[in-house]
Design a protein around this motif. Sequence first.
Motif, PDB file in Angstrom:
ATOM      1  N   GLU A 166      31.369  26.504  25.428  1.00 28.96           N
ATOM      2  CA  GLU A 166      30.103  25.946  25.537  1.00 28.96           C
ATOM      3  C   GLU A 166      29.760  24.658  25.028  1.00 28.96           C
ATOM      4  OE1 GLU A 166      26.837  29.884  25.685  1.00 28.96           O
ATOM      5  OE2 GLU A 166      26.964  28.716  23.943  1.00 28.96           O
TER       6      GLU A 166
ATOM      7  N   TRP B 181      27.286  21.774  23.500  1.00 30.05           N
ATOM      8  CA  TRP B 181      25.925  21.502  23.184  1.00 30.05           C
ATOM      9  C   TRP B 181      25.718  20.305  22.626  1.00 30.05           C
ATOM     10  CZ3 TRP B 181      22.015  25.443  23.122  1.00 30.05           C
ATOM     11  CH2 TRP B 181      22.251  26.704  23.434  1.00 30.05           C
TER      12      TRP B 181
ATOM     13  N   CYS C 200      22.795  24.578  27.336  1.00 30.76           N
ATOM     14  CA  CYS C 200      24.252  24.046  26.981  1.00 30.76           C
ATOM     15  C   CYS C 200      24.866  23.893  28.411  1.00 30.76           C
ATOM     16  CB  CYS C 200      24.814  25.183  26.238  1.00 30.76           C
ATOM     17  SG  CYS C 200      25.254  26.521  26.923  1.00 30.76           S
TER      18      CYS C 200
ATOM     19  N   GLY D 216      24.752  25.920  31.632  1.00 28.60           N
ATOM     20  CA  GLY D 216      24.728  27.194  30.923  1.00 28.60           C
ATOM     21  C   GLY D 216      23.353  27.562  30.744  1.00 28.60           C
ATOM     22  N   ASN D 217      23.200  28.789  30.146  1.00 26.89           N
ATOM     23  CA  ASN D 217      22.063  29.163  29.495  1.00 26.89           C
ATOM     24  C   ASN D 217      21.499  28.543  28.300  1.00 26.89           C
ATOM     25  OD1 ASN D 217      21.722  30.989  31.589  1.00 26.89           O
ATOM     26  ND2 ASN D 217      22.950  32.589  30.375  1.00 26.89           N
TER      27      ASN D 217
ATOM     28  N   PHE E  62      34.774  26.078  32.181  1.00 31.01           N
ATOM     29  CA  PHE E  62      35.502  27.241  32.437  1.00 31.01           C
ATOM     30  C   PHE E  62      37.073  26.837  32.916  1.00 31.01           C
ATOM     31  CE2 PHE E  62      31.375  28.834  33.389  1.00 31.01           C
ATOM     32  CZ  PHE E  62      31.161  29.975  33.189  1.00 31.01           C
TER      33      PHE E  62
ATOM     34  N   SER F 280      38.994  31.878  34.622  1.00 27.84           N
ATOM     35  CA  SER F 280      37.823  32.452  34.166  1.00 27.84           C
ATOM     36  C   SER F 280      36.305  32.097  34.998  1.00 27.84           C
ATOM     37  CB  SER F 280      37.414  32.067  32.662  1.00 27.84           C
ATOM     38  OG  SER F 280      37.257  30.754  32.752  1.00 27.84           O
ATOM     39  N   TRP F 281      36.424  31.015  35.837  1.00 30.19           N
ATOM     40  CA  TRP F 281      35.428  30.793  36.930  1.00 30.19           C
ATOM     41  C   TRP F 281      35.548  31.709  37.819  1.00 30.19           C
ATOM     42  CZ3 TRP F 281      31.180  28.218  37.589  1.00 30.19           C
ATOM     43  CH2 TRP F 281      30.980  28.019  38.893  1.00 30.19           C
TER      44      TRP F 281
ATOM     45  N   TYR G 118      28.689  25.020  30.460  1.00 31.07           N
ATOM     46  CA  TYR G 118      30.010  25.838  30.205  1.00 31.07           C
ATOM     47  C   TYR G 118      30.925  25.057  30.886  1.00 31.07           C
ATOM     48  CZ  TYR G 118      26.501  29.775  29.911  1.00 31.07           C
ATOM     49  OH  TYR G 118      25.908  30.723  29.665  1.00 31.07           O
TER      50      TYR G 118
ATOM     51  N   TYR H 253      35.500  31.332  27.751  1.00 30.43           N
ATOM     52  CA  TYR H 253      34.940  29.928  28.252  1.00 30.43           C
ATOM     53  C   TYR H 253      34.413  29.241  27.070  1.00 30.43           C
ATOM     54  CZ  TYR H 253      30.118  32.125  28.301  1.00 30.43           C
ATOM     55  OH  TYR H 253      29.044  32.680  27.804  1.00 30.43           O
TER      56      TYR H 253
END
Length: 142
Positions: A113, A115, A39, A35-36, A43, A47-48, A41, A111
């Motif tokens: 996240e 972390w 992190c 992820g951005n 899905f 949702s993917w 993601y 979705y």
Amino acid sequence: MFLGRFEHSVDSKGRVAVPARFRGLLSGELIMTRGNDGCLYLFTEQSWEPLAAKLNALPTGDEDARNLRRAVFSSAEPVELDKQGRVIIPDHLRQYASITGDVSIIGLGEYIEIWDTESWKTLDSNIAQNVDVISSHLSGQY
């Protein structure tokens, strides 16, 4: 819809319990990817698919578009919930997100996240201190 935040520990095999509140929303194949902001993601297949379609529609002649597709698709892994409601976080994704022990699992609507907890706490503190500024920048968009 995935909402809320939860803290869990990753065991020695890289497994983490998905919050019970989220498990009922997770059916079929799940996709985990980078992820951005450091992190991961997570899905559902439903949702993917729209995200994958948007990435696939990016122009292959654009270097940034190619690199974004590489970053997302090359790190994407199908994962599944085991009978105890855990998923295995693949080694390369744990390394990317600097996950070694405790994680924060954050619901972001469509979705999830995942972390490293210390990284999440740092970001969350920054968000809390700047939420008025952040919302003012976006006020014309909603």
